[in-house]
Design a protein around this motif. Structure first.
Motif, PDB file in Angstrom:
ATOM      1  N   ASN A  66      -8.602   4.472 -11.853  1.00 35.55           N
ATOM      2  CA  ASN A  66      -7.955   5.778 -11.785  1.00 35.55           C
ATOM      3  C   ASN A  66      -8.073   6.432 -10.412  1.00 35.55           C
ATOM      4  OD1 ASN A  66      -7.156   5.823 -14.541  1.00 35.55           O
ATOM      5  ND2 ASN A  66      -9.255   6.393 -15.125  1.00 35.55           N
ATOM      6  N   VAL A  67      -9.052   5.969  -9.637  1.00 34.44           N
ATOM      7  CA  VAL A  67      -9.316   6.596  -8.334  1.00 34.44           C
ATOM      8  C   VAL A  67      -9.603   5.524  -7.292  1.00 34.44           C
ATOM      9  CG1 VAL A  67     -10.832   8.157  -7.052  1.00 34.44           C
ATOM     10  CG2 VAL A  67     -10.262   8.666  -9.438  1.00 34.44           C
ATOM     11  N   MET A 109      -7.381   4.525   1.219  1.00 36.86           N
ATOM     12  CA  MET A 109      -5.982   4.471   0.797  1.00 36.86           C
ATOM     13  C   MET A 109      -5.094   5.371   1.635  1.00 36.86           C
ATOM     14  SD  MET A 109      -4.198   2.947  -1.643  1.00 36.86           S
ATOM     15  CE  MET A 109      -2.404   2.988  -1.783  1.00 36.86           C
ATOM     16  N   PRO A 110      -4.064   4.830   2.299  1.00 36.18           N
ATOM     17  CA  PRO A 110      -3.122   5.685   3.034  1.00 36.18           C
ATOM     18  C   PRO A 110      -2.410   6.622   2.061  1.00 36.18           C
ATOM     19  CG  PRO A 110      -2.256   3.453   2.826  1.00 36.18           C
ATOM     20  CD  PRO A 110      -3.664   3.409   2.337  1.00 36.18           C
ATOM     21  N   ASN A 111      -2.114   7.846   2.504  1.00 30.72           N
ATOM     22  CA  ASN A 111      -1.592   8.842   1.570  1.00 30.72           C
ATOM     23  C   ASN A 111      -0.076   8.891   1.475  1.00 30.72           C
ATOM     24  OD1 ASN A 111      -1.077   9.969   4.040  1.00 30.72           O
ATOM     25  ND2 ASN A 111      -2.295  11.819   3.733  1.00 30.72           N
ATOM     26  N   THR A 112       0.637   8.159   2.325  1.00 33.09           N
ATOM     27  CA  THR A 112       2.099   8.089   2.261  1.00 33.09           C
ATOM     28  C   THR A 112       2.555   6.691   2.668  1.00 33.09           C
ATOM     29  OG1 THR A 112       2.488   8.726   4.570  1.00 33.09           O
ATOM     30  CG2 THR A 112       2.293  10.525   2.938  1.00 33.09           C
ATOM     31  N   PRO A 113       3.802   6.316   2.327  1.00 30.47           N
ATOM     32  CA  PRO A 113       4.329   5.037   2.811  1.00 30.47           C
ATOM     33  C   PRO A 113       4.349   4.943   4.339  1.00 30.47           C
ATOM     34  CG  PRO A 113       5.644   5.813   0.976  1.00 30.47           C
ATOM     35  CD  PRO A 113       4.699   6.939   1.335  1.00 30.47           C
ATOM     36  N   LEU A 155       0.808  -1.222   0.000  1.00 35.09           N
ATOM     37  CA  LEU A 155       0.000   0.000   0.000  1.00 35.09           C
ATOM     38  C   LEU A 155       0.844   1.277   0.000  1.00 35.09           C
ATOM     39  CD1 LEU A 155      -2.760  -1.085   2.538  1.00 35.09           C
ATOM     40  CD2 LEU A 155      -3.064  -0.665   0.090  1.00 35.09           C
ATOM     41  N   ALA A 156       2.156   1.129  -0.123  1.00 35.43           N
ATOM     42  CA  ALA A 156       3.042   2.291  -0.050  1.00 35.43           C
ATOM     43  C   ALA A 156       3.016   3.148  -1.311  1.00 35.43           C
ATOM     44  CB  ALA A 156       4.479   1.836   0.221  1.00 35.43           C
ATOM     45  N   ASP A 157       2.510   2.593  -2.409  1.00 36.52           N
ATOM     46  CA  ASP A 157       2.562   3.286  -3.692  1.00 36.52           C
ATOM     47  C   ASP A 157       1.154   3.384  -4.288  1.00 36.52           C
ATOM     48  OD1 ASP A 157       2.922   4.118  -6.315  1.00 36.52           O
ATOM     49  OD2 ASP A 157       4.696   2.882  -6.648  1.00 36.52           O
ATOM     50  N   HIS A 158       0.563   4.557  -4.233  1.00 38.69           N
ATOM     51  CA  HIS A 158      -0.793   4.784  -4.767  1.00 38.69           C
ATOM     52  C   HIS A 158      -0.911   4.325  -6.205  1.00 38.69           C
ATOM     53  CE1 HIS A 158      -2.266   8.211  -1.903  1.00 38.69           C
ATOM     54  NE2 HIS A 158      -1.629   7.255  -1.259  1.00 38.69           N
ATOM     55  N   SER A 159       0.048   4.778  -7.025  1.00 38.64           N
ATOM     56  CA  SER A 159      -0.028   4.515  -8.463  1.00 38.64           C
ATOM     57  C   SER A 159       0.010   3.024  -8.759  1.00 38.64           C
ATOM     58  CB  SER A 159       1.121   5.220  -9.187  1.00 38.64           C
ATOM     59  OG  SER A 159       1.015   6.623  -9.054  1.00 38.64           O
ATOM     60  N   ALA A 160       0.822   2.279  -8.015  1.00 38.01           N
ATOM     61  CA  ALA A 160       0.936   0.839  -8.236  1.00 38.01           C
ATOM     62  C   ALA A 160      -0.367   0.123  -7.890  1.00 38.01           C
ATOM     63  CB  ALA A 160       2.086   0.268  -7.408  1.00 38.01           C
ATOM     64  N   VAL A 161      -0.999   0.533  -6.807  1.00 35.33           N
ATOM     65  CA  VAL A 161      -2.260  -0.095  -6.398  1.00 35.33           C
ATOM     66  C   VAL A 161      -3.341   0.188  -7.437  1.00 35.33           C
ATOM     67  CG1 VAL A 161      -4.055  -0.190  -4.630  1.00 35.33           C
ATOM     68  CG2 VAL A 161      -1.656   0.020  -3.947  1.00 35.33           C
ATOM     69  N   LYS A 162      -3.421   1.426  -7.896  1.00 39.26           N
ATOM     70  CA  LYS A 162      -4.424   1.769  -8.908  1.00 39.26           C
ATOM     71  C   LYS A 162      -4.161   1.036 -10.219  1.00 39.26           C
ATOM     72  CE  LYS A 162      -3.921   6.250  -8.283  1.00 39.26           C
ATOM     73  NZ  LYS A 162      -4.115   7.731  -8.392  1.00 39.26           N
ATOM     74  N   ALA A 163      -2.903   0.967 -10.629  1.00 37.58           N
ATOM     75  CA  ALA A 163      -2.574   0.261 -11.866  1.00 37.58           C
ATOM     76  C   ALA A 163      -2.886  -1.227 -11.751  1.00 37.58           C
ATOM     77  CB  ALA A 163      -1.093   0.461 -12.201  1.00 37.58           C
ATOM     78  N   ALA A 164      -2.600  -1.801 -10.591  1.00 34.46           N
ATOM     79  CA  ALA A 164      -2.857  -3.230 -10.383  1.00 34.46           C
ATOM     80  C   ALA A 164      -4.340  -3.541 -10.448  1.00 34.46           C
ATOM     81  CB  ALA A 164      -2.277  -3.672  -9.043  1.00 34.46           C
TER      82      ALA A 164
END
Length: 214
Positions: A136-137, A143-147, A123-132
């Motif tokens: 887009n949102v 979603m935690p906002n930082t690592p 969960l440390a990377d927003h973009s990776a979770v969304k891509a997986a």
């Protein structure tokens, strides 16, 4: 040169995630600070722990095949508050057992401990979770906002499950999400997590001792 690695994991989902993330990180470190170009093993030469966590059995297997790998990753989630010391002691017991049996070198053991659970790293990377997940949102409530915020979650696994359920009902998505996140994750973003920093420091020490780093 070829870099061969092995791993002790606590469970099958841990293996799925780390078997993607570890070779990515090894390859990046070797490219940046390695003594010379090096091929990194895509998978662990020896994978231990799943189905048999007996330290006597695992240590014996490590000794039996110690000449087949350069470093070994020893995984254990840190769990709740106050458990870190106990986790460290358990991992050291495994390596000490191998040292007693065959003189195994503890300096090539890499301690692998995400804060609480590996999902804190996922969960440390927003973009990776969304891509997986192919979205887009993701709700800011989930979603935690930082690592660092991901590491501070009370139950990272439950948080990831809630995110998956919020965007899809397919069981296959939940089952494969960790692999897809590990494929997409930014290593630099993970480096903002304190427990990842400790892990990478341990890894670099082991690689240096094994003769792979400048």
């Amino acid at each position: 040169m070829y870099l061969s690695w092995s791993a002790y994991y606590e469970g099958a989902s841990d293996a799925q995630y780390f078997n993607v993330l570890i070779p990515r990180l090894l390859d990046e470190i070797i490219r940046d600070t390695g003594k010379r170009p090096c091929d990194v093993g895509e998978y662990p030469t020896l994978e231990l722990g799943i189905g048999n966590r007996s330290f006597d059995d695992v240590a014996a297997k490590i000794c039996e095949r110690k000449n087949e790998f350069h470093i070994i990753f020893v995984h254990a989630d840190l769990g709740g508050r106050g458990q870190a010391a106990n986790v460290e002691r358990r991992r050291e017991q495994l390596i000490q057992k191998a040292q007693e049996i065959c003189g195994f070198d503890p300096r090539i053991a890499v301690m692998l401990s995400p804060e609480k659970e590996l999902e804190a790293w996922a969960l440390a990377d927003h973009s990776a979770v969304k891509a997986a997940l192919g979205v887009n949102v993701i709700s800011a409530d989930l979603m935690p906002n930082t690592p660092i915020a991901a590491e501070n979650l009370a139950d990272p696994k439950a948080s990831l499950d809630a995110i998956v359920k919020s965007v899809t009902n397919r069981r296959s998505a939940a089952r494969n999400i960790l692999v897809r996140i590990a494929q997409e994750q930014s290593i630099d973003e993970l480096r903002r997590a304190n427990s990842f920093q400790a892990f990478e420091a341990s890894l670099r020490n082991a690689l240096g001792h094994a003769g792979f780093l400048q």
